[in-house]
Design an enzyme around this catalytic site. Structure first.
Site, short mmCIF file in Angstrom:
data_model
loop_
_atom_site.label_atom_id
_atom_site.label_comp_id
_atom_site.label_asym_id
_atom_site.label_seq_id
_atom_site.Cartn_x
_atom_site.Cartn_y
_atom_site.Cartn_z
N ARG A 296 0.82 -1.21 0.00
CA ARG A 296 0.00 0.00 0.00
C ARG A 296 0.85 1.26 0.00
O ARG A 296 0.52 2.24 -0.67
CB ARG A 296 -0.97 -0.01 1.19
CG ARG A 296 -2.16 -0.92 0.94
CD ARG A 296 -3.01 -1.15 2.17
NE ARG A 296 -4.18 -1.97 1.82
CZ ARG A 296 -5.00 -2.50 2.71
NH1 ARG A 296 -4.79 -2.32 4.00
NH2 ARG A 296 -6.03 -3.23 2.31
N TYR A 440 -6.27 -1.43 -6.86
CA TYR A 440 -5.66 -2.63 -6.27
C TYR A 440 -5.03 -2.35 -4.92
O TYR A 440 -4.89 -1.21 -4.50
CB TYR A 440 -4.70 -3.33 -7.22
CG TYR A 440 -3.50 -2.60 -7.78
CD1 TYR A 440 -2.99 -1.43 -7.25
CD2 TYR A 440 -2.84 -3.16 -8.89
CE1 TYR A 440 -1.88 -0.82 -7.79
CE2 TYR A 440 -1.72 -2.55 -9.43
CZ TYR A 440 -1.23 -1.39 -8.88
OH TYR A 440 -0.12 -0.79 -9.41
N GLU A 441 -4.70 -3.45 -4.24
CA GLU A 441 -4.21 -3.43 -2.84
C GLU A 441 -5.24 -2.78 -1.90
O GLU A 441 -4.89 -2.12 -0.92
CB GLU A 441 -2.86 -2.72 -2.72
CG GLU A 441 -1.80 -3.20 -3.67
CD GLU A 441 -1.56 -4.71 -3.63
OE1 GLU A 441 -1.99 -5.34 -2.66
OE2 GLU A 441 -0.97 -5.24 -4.58
N GLY A 442 -6.50 -2.97 -2.22
CA GLY A 442 -7.59 -2.40 -1.42
C GLY A 442 -8.10 -1.14 -2.06
O GLY A 442 -7.44 -0.10 -2.03
N GLN A 447 -9.99 1.76 1.81
CA GLN A 447 -8.98 2.46 2.60
C GLN A 447 -9.64 3.46 3.55
O GLN A 447 -9.24 3.59 4.72
CB GLN A 447 -8.00 3.21 1.67
CG GLN A 447 -7.26 2.33 0.69
CD GLN A 447 -6.40 1.28 1.35
OE1 GLN A 447 -5.78 1.52 2.38
NE2 GLN A 447 -6.38 0.09 0.77
#
Length: 596
Positions: A296, A440-442, A447
């Site tokens: 992140r 991506y990555e959340g 977030q």
């Protein structure tokens, strides 16, 4: 064709003057990163980015990756040679532990280098970026024999790494995953299932790919509490470290996507693939979070990096493109029209991007330093405070830097007008490549929920309170300095808006959780603006001191102007976000689903 120049002067200003990195020489690895060493590393990273990686950015976008009938994937022309330079240059091991072949230097330096490489070629940089995330998880949760087998080769770049989390039916809600693991008599597991959206899942850059895979062991509890993490190499590794036979993992397809064409985003099929448990059974989320937090911050850097390279190319065009005359009279009297940089709206656009870039870069360096303290300090209180900061700021950085980074890429494209829409000029690639970082990555909405629902109330709000206290103390310390008033006064007002928003959420989210959900994104953006304002205030104080001591330079004068622009034109948005948060969830939740 697009170009790129690494922002060496700005990085040097942050490391040497604003954050005074040499003050951390008591931490392991920092004394080895002296000013001369830092300059040498950053200059070489700049050359690599500008001369090797940037020319391949358009090549990778046009060619993409190719999957062959046997499941092999080949990368675009020039990628293998460039990757060889990156791995042989020791760039993957810059901050890795020396015991595994790394150089042990501060991670702050690695994140700075990552910005250069990502601005030059985002798709390419993901191959080694993901390897660093997988390595971090193995370092924290891997067994000694796993570390010994995998990490040294990943540090040198001989082997790369991936994160295999997402499946067709589950992204954010990993408790829904179906990939299964069956324990074998020798302690290994047979992994079967399908993962999607796996960046760098298959390629021809390294001799082996080490997949970190989330799966559910037979008989494990349902949901997130039954998820385990496994290391599954593409090619099995013998006890002596040599490569053995091919494992049961293949690339089923390459995703056809909007951007980052030079990175192989794969559908990965696991068919009785042999894997080994990392950490404890049913505790896979612990290892996953190590990877995710590492990734992140890296994705936040991607948002900044695409904003920076798009800005640079917009400035070049604005200085060269002739269109119309200045509202105050012709400036280029020897030409048929003035360059468009004379127009206030073009300048507003460029300054908006620049003010973000410089503040975002400062926040990345600040947070990366906290990460180094958290991992390297021997003082438990220092480690705890630094870890608090990392936990709080990671969703803010990931969400805000990628949201704004994409918007800035679009704004830079707008400066080019119709020429920005033409593929040959490269501006639309920055837009397409930047878009994925918000997802991506959340995804960024997640977030925001993570910030409001988990990070804000954690430990009784200790991390947020520490941030508020630090900003307030800075404002109080410099409140009597007349030269700092244009920066301290807006900072204090913005902090007040953030504190009001925090109090409102604390009072209204418990009884009605949808209030937190409705205000989460605005809260994240409000938090980001206050963070940027704090960075600008710190930078301006140092700038003013340097001017007083040694006189003005074009760089320092520009810093003052850009900081004032941020305070006057961008920071007032905190009041808007506060108003939205305080409006609650009523109108958002009122319509029945079928009415949409």
């Amino acid at each position: 064709m697009p170009s790129y120049k690494a922002p060496l002067e700005d990085v040097g200003f942050l490391l040497n003057d604003v954050f005074q990195i040499d003050r951390y020489d008591n931490l392991p690895g920092f004394s080895d990163a002296s000013a001369d060493v830092r300059d040498a590393i950053l200059n070489e990273a700049a050359k690599l980015s500008e001369q090797v990686l940037q020319p391949l950015n358009r090549v990778g976008d046009k060619e993409g990756c190719t999957r062959h009938d046997d499941g092999r994937v080949t990368t675009p022309t020039g990628f293998k040679e460039a990757y060889k330079q990156v791995s042989e240059g020791g760039w993957l091991g810059l901050s890795a532990p020396e015991e595994f072949g790394g150089q042990g230097l501060p991670s702050t330096l690695s994140h700075t280098v990552a910005e250069f490489l990502t601005s030059a070629n985002m798709a390419f940089s993901m191959y080694h970026g993901l390897t660093m995330g997988a390595t971090a998880a193995l370092l924290v949760h891997g067994r000694p024999e796993q570390k010994a087998i995998f990490i040294p080769k990943m540090v040198t770049g001989e082997w790369t790494g991936t994160m295999n989390l997402t499946e067709p039916q589950c992204g954010t809600d990993l408790g829904l995953l179906r990939t299964k693991a069956i324990k074998q008599a020798d302690g290994s597991y047979k992994i079967t299932g399908t993962k999607i959206f796996i960046s760098a899942g298959e390629h021809d850059l390294s001799e082996n790919i080490i997949h970190l895979v989330l799966a559910r062991i037979e008989g494990a509890p349902a949901g997130i509490k039954g998820v385990s993490l496994f290391v599954v190499p593409k090619i099995l590794v013998n006890a002596d470290g040599s490569l053995g036979g091919r494992n049961g993992v293949t690339c089923g397809a390459i995703e056809h996507k909007m951007g980052i064409h030079g990175n192989a985003t794969c559908v990965m099929n696991y068919d009785d693939a042999t894997g080994w448990l990392i950490g404890e059974e049913n505790k896979g989320m612990q290892g996953m979070f190590v990877m995710m937090n590492e990734a992140r911050l890296g994705v936040a850097v991607q948002g900044l990096a695409q904003s920076e390279v798009a800005y640079q190319n917009a400035v070049i065009y604005a200085q060269e493109r002739l269109q119309g005359r200045s509202l105050t009279g012709a400036k280029a009297t020897d030409k048929p029209a003035d360059p468009i940089i004379v127009h206030p709206d073009i300048r507003r656009t460029l300054l908006t991007i620049r003010a973000f870039n410089e503040a975002a870069r400062a926040m990345v360096v600040w947070t990366a330093l906290k990460g180094d303290v958290a991992h390297r300090s021997e003082d438990p209180k220092e480690r705890q405070a630094a870890d608090d900061h990392m936990g709080l700021m990671t969703p803010v950085l990931k969400g805000v830097l990628t949201d704004v980074g994409f918007a800035n890429a679009v704004s830079a494209q707008q400066v080019w007008g119709g020429h920005g829409y033409i593929a040959d000029n490269g501006m639309e690639q920055f837009v397409r490549d930047a878009r994925i970082a918000m997802i991506y990555e959340g995804a960024n909405g997640i977030q925001a929920l993570d910030l409001v629902g988990r990070k804000l109330p954690r430990d009784g709000g200790r991390a947020a309170m520490a941030f508020f206290a630090e900003v307030a103390a800075f404002a109080k310390e410099h409140g009597g300095d007349e030269a700092m008033q244009p920066f301290v006064a807006p900072l204090s007002r913005a902090l007040g808006d953030l504190q009001k928003a925090t109090t409102w959420l604390m009072m209204n989210a418990m009884a009605q959780p949808d209030n937190a959900g409705a205000g989460a994104t605005d809260y994240m953006k409000l938090f980001g603006l206050v963070g940027f304002a704090y960075m600008w205030a710190k930078m301006i104080k140092v700038t003013q001191d340097k001017i007083a001591q040694s006189g003005a330079t074009p760089y320092l004068t520009s810093k003052l102007t850009t900081g004032r622009f941020f305070m006057e034109r961008m920071l007032p948005e905190t009041a808007l976000h506060l108003t939205r948060i305080e409006s609650g969830c009523a109108t958002i939740m009122e319509l029945p689903a079928e009415a949409f």
